[in-house]
Design a protein around this motif. Structure first.
Motif, PDB file in Angstrom:
ATOM      1  N   VAL A  57       7.577  11.026  -5.272  1.00 15.85           N
ATOM      2  CA  VAL A  57       6.884  10.675  -6.227  1.00 15.85           C
ATOM      3  C   VAL A  57       6.907   9.279  -6.712  1.00 15.85           C
ATOM      4  O   VAL A  57       6.476   8.481  -7.873  1.00 15.85           O
ATOM      5  CB  VAL A  57       7.688  12.025  -7.601  1.00 15.85           C
ATOM      6  CG1 VAL A  57       6.793  11.462  -9.057  1.00 15.85           C
ATOM      7  CG2 VAL A  57       6.108  13.511  -7.404  1.00 15.85           C
ATOM      8  N   VAL A  58       8.254   9.023  -6.467  1.00  9.03           N
ATOM      9  CA  VAL A  58       8.699   8.139  -6.660  1.00  9.03           C
ATOM     10  C   VAL A  58       7.354   6.422  -5.804  1.00  9.03           C
ATOM     11  O   VAL A  58       7.520   5.430  -6.388  1.00  9.03           O
ATOM     12  CB  VAL A  58      10.640   7.417  -6.569  1.00  9.03           C
ATOM     13  CG1 VAL A  58      10.412   5.969  -6.473  1.00  9.03           C
ATOM     14  CG2 VAL A  58      11.384   8.031  -7.251  1.00  9.03           C
ATOM     15  N   GLY A  60       4.721   7.634  -4.889  1.00  7.88           N
ATOM     16  CA  GLY A  60       3.093   7.200  -5.342  1.00  7.88           C
ATOM     17  C   GLY A  60       3.159   6.527  -6.759  1.00  7.88           C
ATOM     18  O   GLY A  60       2.329   5.267  -6.979  1.00  7.88           O
ATOM     19  N   ALA A  61       4.102   6.018  -7.510  1.00  9.15           N
ATOM     20  CA  ALA A  61       4.113   5.803  -8.584  1.00  9.15           C
ATOM     21  C   ALA A  61       4.157   4.080  -8.229  1.00  9.15           C
ATOM     22  O   ALA A  61       3.799   2.995  -8.978  1.00  9.15           O
ATOM     23  CB  ALA A  61       5.747   5.719  -9.601  1.00  9.15           C
ATOM     24  N   LEU A  62       5.512   3.728  -7.697  1.00 11.47           N
ATOM     25  CA  LEU A  62       5.532   1.781  -6.871  1.00 11.47           C
ATOM     26  C   LEU A  62       4.001   1.945  -6.758  1.00 11.47           C
ATOM     27  O   LEU A  62       3.459   0.502  -6.646  1.00 11.47           O
ATOM     28  CB  LEU A  62       6.321   2.195  -6.449  1.00 11.47           C
ATOM     29  CG  LEU A  62       7.201   2.274  -6.266  1.00 11.47           C
ATOM     30  CD1 LEU A  62       9.046   1.777  -5.968  1.00 11.47           C
ATOM     31  CD2 LEU A  62       7.898   1.100  -7.886  1.00 11.47           C
ATOM     32  N   VAL A  64       0.982   2.912  -6.950  1.00 13.81           N
ATOM     33  CA  VAL A  64       0.157   3.099  -8.231  1.00 13.81           C
ATOM     34  C   VAL A  64       0.760   1.772  -9.242  1.00 13.81           C
ATOM     35  O   VAL A  64      -0.645   0.054  -9.984  1.00 13.81           O
ATOM     36  CB  VAL A  64      -0.021   3.696  -9.345  1.00 13.81           C
ATOM     37  CG1 VAL A  64      -0.709   3.706 -10.482  1.00 13.81           C
ATOM     38  CG2 VAL A  64      -0.463   5.228  -8.738  1.00 13.81           C
ATOM     39  N   PHE A  65       1.403   1.341  -9.141  1.00 12.29           N
ATOM     40  CA  PHE A  65       1.777  -0.307 -10.531  1.00 12.29           C
ATOM     41  C   PHE A  65       1.670  -1.130  -9.029  1.00 12.29           C
ATOM     42  O   PHE A  65       0.357  -2.944  -9.763  1.00 12.29           O
ATOM     43  CB  PHE A  65       3.369   0.378 -10.406  1.00 12.29           C
ATOM     44  CG  PHE A  65       4.308   0.669 -11.467  1.00 12.29           C
ATOM     45  CD1 PHE A  65       3.291   1.089 -12.932  1.00 12.29           C
ATOM     46  CD2 PHE A  65       4.990   1.285 -10.912  1.00 12.29           C
ATOM     47  CE1 PHE A  65       3.665   1.958 -13.349  1.00 12.29           C
ATOM     48  CE2 PHE A  65       5.832   1.778 -12.265  1.00 12.29           C
ATOM     49  CZ  PHE A  65       4.818   2.569 -12.798  1.00 12.29           C
ATOM     50  N   SER A  66       1.313  -1.328  -7.573  1.00 14.50           N
ATOM     51  CA  SER A  66       0.862  -2.673  -6.864  1.00 14.50           C
ATOM     52  C   SER A  66      -0.505  -2.422  -6.890  1.00 14.50           C
ATOM     53  O   SER A  66      -0.955  -3.402  -7.172  1.00 14.50           O
ATOM     54  CB  SER A  66       1.568  -2.185  -5.989  1.00 14.50           C
ATOM     55  OG  SER A  66       0.588  -0.703  -5.112  1.00 14.50           O
ATOM     56  N   VAL A  72       7.586  -4.181  -8.567  1.00 12.32           N
ATOM     57  CA  VAL A  72       8.435  -3.448  -8.559  1.00 12.32           C
ATOM     58  C   VAL A  72       9.924  -4.083  -7.909  1.00 12.32           C
ATOM     59  O   VAL A  72      10.881  -3.892  -8.710  1.00 12.32           O
ATOM     60  CB  VAL A  72       8.615  -1.855  -8.928  1.00 12.32           C
ATOM     61  CG1 VAL A  72       9.863  -1.574  -9.573  1.00 12.32           C
ATOM     62  CG2 VAL A  72       7.781  -1.510 -10.160  1.00 12.32           C
TER      63      VAL A  72
END
Length: 73
Positions: A57-58, A60-62, A64-66, A72
């Motif tokens: 999850v972490v 995947g979130a990074l 998506v942010f990229s 980040v």
């Protein structure tokens, strides 16, 4: 525990020696040992799955942010 019970606990393996000397007693000891290994393994895998899920999850979130240009790290 009562004092008599405390003094009898160290002698327990000696009393079970005849029981574990028989083939069925040895089979019982093996099955109990396997059950303990499986129980400990289930607990370890439960923790491992949670850690892998959190990491996915972490990451995947990074990712998506990229995609949106947010760095980040």
């Amino acid at each position: 525990m009562t004092p008599g019970l405390v003094s009898a606990v160290p002698a327990l393996p000696l009393q079970l020696g005849g029981l574990l000397g028989q083939p069925l007693g040895q089979a019982l000891a093996v099955v109990v040992a396997i059950a303990v290994v499986i129980l400990v393994g289930r607990i370890a895998l439960k923790i491992a799955w949670r850690l892998v899920t959190i990491a996915a999850v972490v990451i995947g979130a990074l990712l998506v942010f990229s995609f949106f240009g947010i760095n980040v790290l």
